[in-house]
Write an enzyme that holds these catalytic residues in place. Structure first.
Site, mmCIF file in Angstrom:
data_model
loop_
_atom_site.group_PDB
_atom_site.id
_atom_site.type_symbol
_atom_site.label_atom_id
_atom_site.label_comp_id
_atom_site.label_asym_id
_atom_site.label_seq_id
_atom_site.Cartn_x
_atom_site.Cartn_y
_atom_site.Cartn_z
ATOM 1 N N HIS A 155 4.594 4.488 12.794
ATOM 2 C CA HIS A 155 4.816 4.199 11.443
ATOM 3 C C HIS A 155 5.796 5.551 11.022
ATOM 4 O O HIS A 155 5.415 6.661 11.169
ATOM 5 C CB HIS A 155 3.374 4.714 10.863
ATOM 6 C CG HIS A 155 3.220 4.554 9.199
ATOM 7 N ND1 HIS A 155 2.694 3.566 8.665
ATOM 8 C CD2 HIS A 155 3.596 5.535 8.552
ATOM 9 C CE1 HIS A 155 2.734 3.823 7.353
ATOM 10 N NE2 HIS A 155 3.310 5.265 7.238
ATOM 11 N N CYS B 295 3.884 9.017 0.979
ATOM 12 C CA CYS B 295 2.568 9.437 0.636
ATOM 13 C C CYS B 295 2.543 10.651 -0.531
ATOM 14 O O CYS B 295 3.296 11.606 -0.373
ATOM 15 C CB CYS B 295 1.683 9.926 2.037
ATOM 16 S SG CYS B 295 0.256 10.894 1.417
ATOM 17 N N ARG C 214 0.724 -1.261 0.117
ATOM 18 C CA ARG C 214 -0.035 0.014 -0.233
ATOM 19 C C ARG C 214 0.855 1.222 -0.052
ATOM 20 O O ARG C 214 0.953 2.030 -0.986
ATOM 21 C CB ARG C 214 -0.880 0.124 1.265
ATOM 22 C CG ARG C 214 -2.204 0.953 1.132
ATOM 23 C CD ARG C 214 -1.573 2.296 1.702
ATOM 24 N NE ARG C 214 -1.093 2.293 3.084
ATOM 25 C CZ ARG C 214 -0.666 3.396 3.522
ATOM 26 N NH1 ARG C 214 -0.417 4.563 2.569
ATOM 27 N NH2 ARG C 214 -0.165 3.646 4.738
ATOM 28 N N ASN D 223 9.029 4.327 3.804
ATOM 29 C CA ASN D 223 8.969 3.846 5.220
ATOM 30 C C ASN D 223 10.398 3.403 5.671
ATOM 31 O O ASN D 223 11.132 2.900 4.746
ATOM 32 C CB ASN D 223 7.979 2.644 5.148
ATOM 33 C CG ASN D 223 6.719 3.322 4.939
ATOM 34 O OD1 ASN D 223 6.029 3.306 4.029
ATOM 35 N ND2 ASN D 223 5.843 3.784 6.166
ATOM 36 N N HIS E 59 8.485 6.884 8.517
ATOM 37 C CA HIS E 59 9.294 6.799 7.164
ATOM 38 C C HIS E 59 10.627 7.406 7.559
ATOM 39 O O HIS E 59 11.144 7.782 8.982
ATOM 40 C CB HIS E 59 8.666 8.042 6.433
ATOM 41 C CG HIS E 59 7.376 7.611 6.092
ATOM 42 N ND1 HIS E 59 7.157 7.273 4.647
ATOM 43 C CD2 HIS E 59 6.104 7.461 6.247
ATOM 44 C CE1 HIS E 59 5.860 6.670 4.245
ATOM 45 N NE2 HIS E 59 5.191 6.928 5.277
HETATM 46 P P1 HMG Z 1 -13.158 13.944 -3.033
HETATM 47 O O1 HMG Z 1 -13.220 14.429 -4.363
HETATM 48 O O2 HMG Z 1 -13.246 15.250 -1.772
HETATM 49 O O3 HMG Z 1 -14.333 12.921 -2.701
HETATM 50 O O4 HMG Z 1 -11.945 13.021 -2.328
HETATM 51 P P2 HMG Z 1 -15.958 13.111 -3.038
HETATM 52 O O5 HMG Z 1 -16.566 12.543 -2.271
HETATM 53 O O6 HMG Z 1 -16.025 14.474 -3.532
HETATM 54 O O7 HMG Z 1 -15.769 12.019 -4.398
HETATM 55 C C1 HMG Z 1 -15.291 12.609 -5.687
HETATM 56 C C2 HMG Z 1 -15.006 10.972 -6.462
HETATM 57 O O8 HMG Z 1 -14.402 9.917 -5.777
HETATM 58 C C3 HMG Z 1 -16.300 10.594 -6.792
HETATM 59 O O9 HMG Z 1 -16.374 10.009 -8.146
HETATM 60 C C4 HMG Z 1 -16.615 9.431 -5.549
HETATM 61 O O10 HMG Z 1 -17.400 8.626 -6.126
HETATM 62 C C5 HMG Z 1 -15.061 8.775 -5.641
HETATM 63 P P3 HMG Z 1 -16.859 10.719 -9.612
HETATM 64 O O11 HMG Z 1 -18.293 10.901 -9.143
HETATM 65 O O12 HMG Z 1 -16.165 12.032 -9.492
HETATM 66 O O13 HMG Z 1 -16.507 9.580 -10.435
HETATM 67 N N1 HMG Z 1 -14.614 8.379 -4.628
HETATM 68 C C6 HMG Z 1 -14.073 7.220 -4.319
HETATM 69 N N2 HMG Z 1 -13.884 6.132 -5.235
HETATM 70 C C7 HMG Z 1 -13.395 5.021 -4.558
HETATM 71 N N3 HMG Z 1 -13.361 4.800 -3.323
HETATM 72 C C8 HMG Z 1 -13.434 5.689 -2.684
HETATM 73 C C9 HMG Z 1 -13.922 6.933 -3.021
HETATM 74 N N4 HMG Z 1 -14.563 8.143 -2.209
HETATM 75 C C10 HMG Z 1 -14.841 8.788 -3.225
HETATM 76 N N5 HMG Z 1 -13.156 5.563 -1.277
HETATM 77 C C11 HMG Z 1 -11.228 11.206 -0.593
HETATM 78 C C12 HMG Z 1 -12.201 12.499 -0.783
HETATM 79 C C13 HMG Z 1 -11.201 10.980 0.734
HETATM 80 C C14 HMG Z 1 -12.039 10.314 -1.545
HETATM 81 C C15 HMG Z 1 -9.960 11.250 -1.410
HETATM 82 O O14 HMG Z 1 -9.436 12.601 -1.101
HETATM 83 C C16 HMG Z 1 -8.814 10.327 -1.378
HETATM 84 O O15 HMG Z 1 -9.176 9.246 -1.934
HETATM 85 N N6 HMG Z 1 -7.853 10.594 -0.633
HETATM 86 C C17 HMG Z 1 -6.856 9.501 -0.484
HETATM 87 C C18 HMG Z 1 -5.480 9.984 -0.519
HETATM 88 C C19 HMG Z 1 -4.581 8.771 -0.083
HETATM 89 O O16 HMG Z 1 -4.973 7.711 -0.277
HETATM 90 N N7 HMG Z 1 -3.487 9.148 0.485
HETATM 91 C C20 HMG Z 1 -2.432 8.210 0.636
HETATM 92 C C21 HMG Z 1 -2.856 7.438 1.882
HETATM 93 S S1 HMG Z 1 -2.642 8.126 3.427
HETATM 94 C C22 HMG Z 1 -0.950 7.925 3.845
HETATM 95 O O17 HMG Z 1 -0.096 7.571 3.046
HETATM 96 C C23 HMG Z 1 -0.457 8.406 5.058
HETATM 97 C C24 HMG Z 1 -0.194 7.111 5.873
HETATM 98 O O18 HMG Z 1 0.940 6.188 5.230
HETATM 99 C C25 HMG Z 1 0.510 7.271 7.392
HETATM 100 C C26 HMG Z 1 1.584 8.444 6.957
HETATM 101 O O19 HMG Z 1 2.858 8.228 6.664
HETATM 102 O O20 HMG Z 1 1.367 9.705 7.468
HETATM 103 C C27 HMG Z 1 -1.460 6.108 6.280
HETATM 104 MG MG MG Z 2 3.221 6.229 5.443
#
Ligand code: HMG
Ligand code: MG
Length: 356
Positions: A253, A286, A18, A299, A255
């Site tokens: 967690h 990220c 992931r 990481n 990095h």
């Molecule tokens: P948004 O654009 O505000 O969402 O994003 P929305 O509700 O307005 O929806 C927009 C579109 O996305 C729609 O599709 C929804 O259906 C779709 P459209 O009508 O335009 O075709 N949608 C989805 N599709 C699939 N799965 C879903 C989903 N939700 C909405 N779950 C949202 C808001 C939260 C969805 C977006 O910002 C997002 O996906 N963010 C994720 C970013 C991410 O994954 N970042 C990396 C992971 S976190 C990380 O790495 C940190 C960590 O490792 C710890 C650390 O190191 O800090 C964990």
């Molecule tokens: Mg991370």
């Protein structure tokens, strides 16, 4: 498997499928992701964070999450060893001593998680391989907005129905707090901000908290201060295994940008933390933590984590030879994806990836 009965046992979650693959310029084929997961299981990690049910517009590299989990379910249930990528044919005959989890940012993500997470041998009565849904917020408003298009309070409100629906399905819920040490946009994070987010998540009912140094800048002293602030408000019992005994409640967690993650792990072990995330070969980051001058860092490598744990006199279930195979495999698929992305002029770029 977490062994509460083994003194000095440290639990390891490998997040490379992931966190490791979400920041790559190219997309790794689903079969290679499954093979990577298999190598990690063979190496003996306690948990693999397999993928993310986030918007594919935001993280195109993990758009295959439903297909990956459906296929994993076949492999996990030993239903389809034939034709499985290496090393699954060797694993499928045995009970897998490994848990699987995936990230979900909202209800839409949890619905997709549940729809894919089906045991093909018992589709009506049991869930599939994923036993844990991991939600994520931050201790920095700017990062929360960039990563999830929401304020911290909005992410917490979004999670309320997610946590209760996950619990109804007997899923464990992990709550990540990003930028627990510093934010790529706001600078150092006050430990009290992390404590506030920890209270909010614990009040929501998460089973685990995962405190993340998203950009890998922590010093051991900062880790100790941050842990003290969080434990002060949630209680030291979060360091222990849950009543069900499956895992400690608090994970770190890290990095590893500055090469201090190992020293931070040692300090966290002294404080009593017994669960850590890492990514084999140190891949990852990220995309929304990247700035114009710096790509988000990987990481801490699982190899380095294991070495650090052992040097500090603690135990893990890792087979180092198998871990080396997993690391070589991770490097090879990332390299292939980079070459592929370069040949088509960039590959799967995440939304907002002008920052990368
Ligand atoms: P948004 O654009 O505000 O969402 O994003 P929305 O509700 O307005 O929806 C927009 C579109 O996305 C729609 O599709 C929804 O259906 C779709 P459209 O009508 O335009 O075709 N949608 C989805 N599709 C699939 N799965 C879903 C989903 N939700 C909405 N779950 C949202 C808001 C939260 C969805 C977006 O910002 C997002 O996906 N963010 C994720 C970013 C991410 O994954 N970042 C990396 C992971 S976190 C990380 O790495 C940190 C960590 O490792 C710890 C650390 O190191 O800090 C964990
Ligand atoms: Mg991370």
């Amino acid at each position: 498997m977490y062994h509460p009965s083994v003194p000095n046992y440290v639990r390891i979650t490998d997040v490379s499928p992931r966190d490791g693959l979400q920041n790559e310029p190219g997309t790794v084929p689903t079969a290679d992701k499954l093979a990577l997961i298999g190598h990690l299981v063979a190496a003996g990690v306690d948990e693999v964070e397999a993928t993310s049910f986030v918007s594919s517009k935001w993280i195109p590299q993990l758009a295959d999450a439903p297909q990956l989990v459906e296929r994993l379910a076949y492999l996990w249930s030993s239903g389809e060893a034939e034709g499985a990528p290496e090393p699954w044919p060797e694993l499928a005959a045995s009970d897998l001593p490994c848990e699987f989890s995936a990230l979900v940012p909202n209800q839409e993500g949890l619905s997709a998680f549940v729809a894919a997470n089906i045991n093909p041998l018992a589709p009506d009565i049991a869930g599939g391989p994923l036993g844990k849904a991991s939600i994520f917020t931050a201790a920095s408003e700017t990062f929360a907005r960039k990563n999830t298009n929401a304020s911290i309070a909005e992410t917490i409100a979004r999670f309320e129905p997610v946590v209760s629906a996950a619990h109804q399905r007997s899923l464990v819920v992990r709550g990540y707090i990003s930028c627990a040490i510093a934010c790529p946009f706001e600078g150092p994070t006050a430990p009290e901000k992390v404590a506030e987010a920890a209270i909010a998540l614990s009040e929501l009912g998460v089973d685990e908290l995962d405190l993340a140094d998203t950009i890998g800048v922590a010093t051991p002293d900062q880790i100790e201060l941050m842990l003290a602030a969080v434990l002060d408000v949630i209680g030291d019992e979060w360091l222990e295994a849950s009543p069900e005994g499956y895992a400690p409640g608090l994970t770190l967690h890290l990095h590893d940008t500055q090469g201090r993650a190992a020293a931070c792990i040692k300090r966290a072990l002294e404080v009593g933390v017994r669960s850590f995330d890492s990514a084999v070969a140190g891949i990852g980051g990220c995309p929304y933590a990247s700035t114009p001058s710096m790509r988000a860092p990987g990481n801490i490598a699982t190899e380095l984590l294991v070495k650090t744990i052992r040097e500090a006199g603690f135990e893990s279930s890792i087979d180092l030879d198998r871990l080396a195979i997993a690391a070589a495999f991770a490097r090879s698929i990332v390299e292939r994806a980079r070459v592929g992305a370069a040949s088509v002029g960039g590959g799967g770029a995440a939304r907002g990836s002008g920052q990368r």
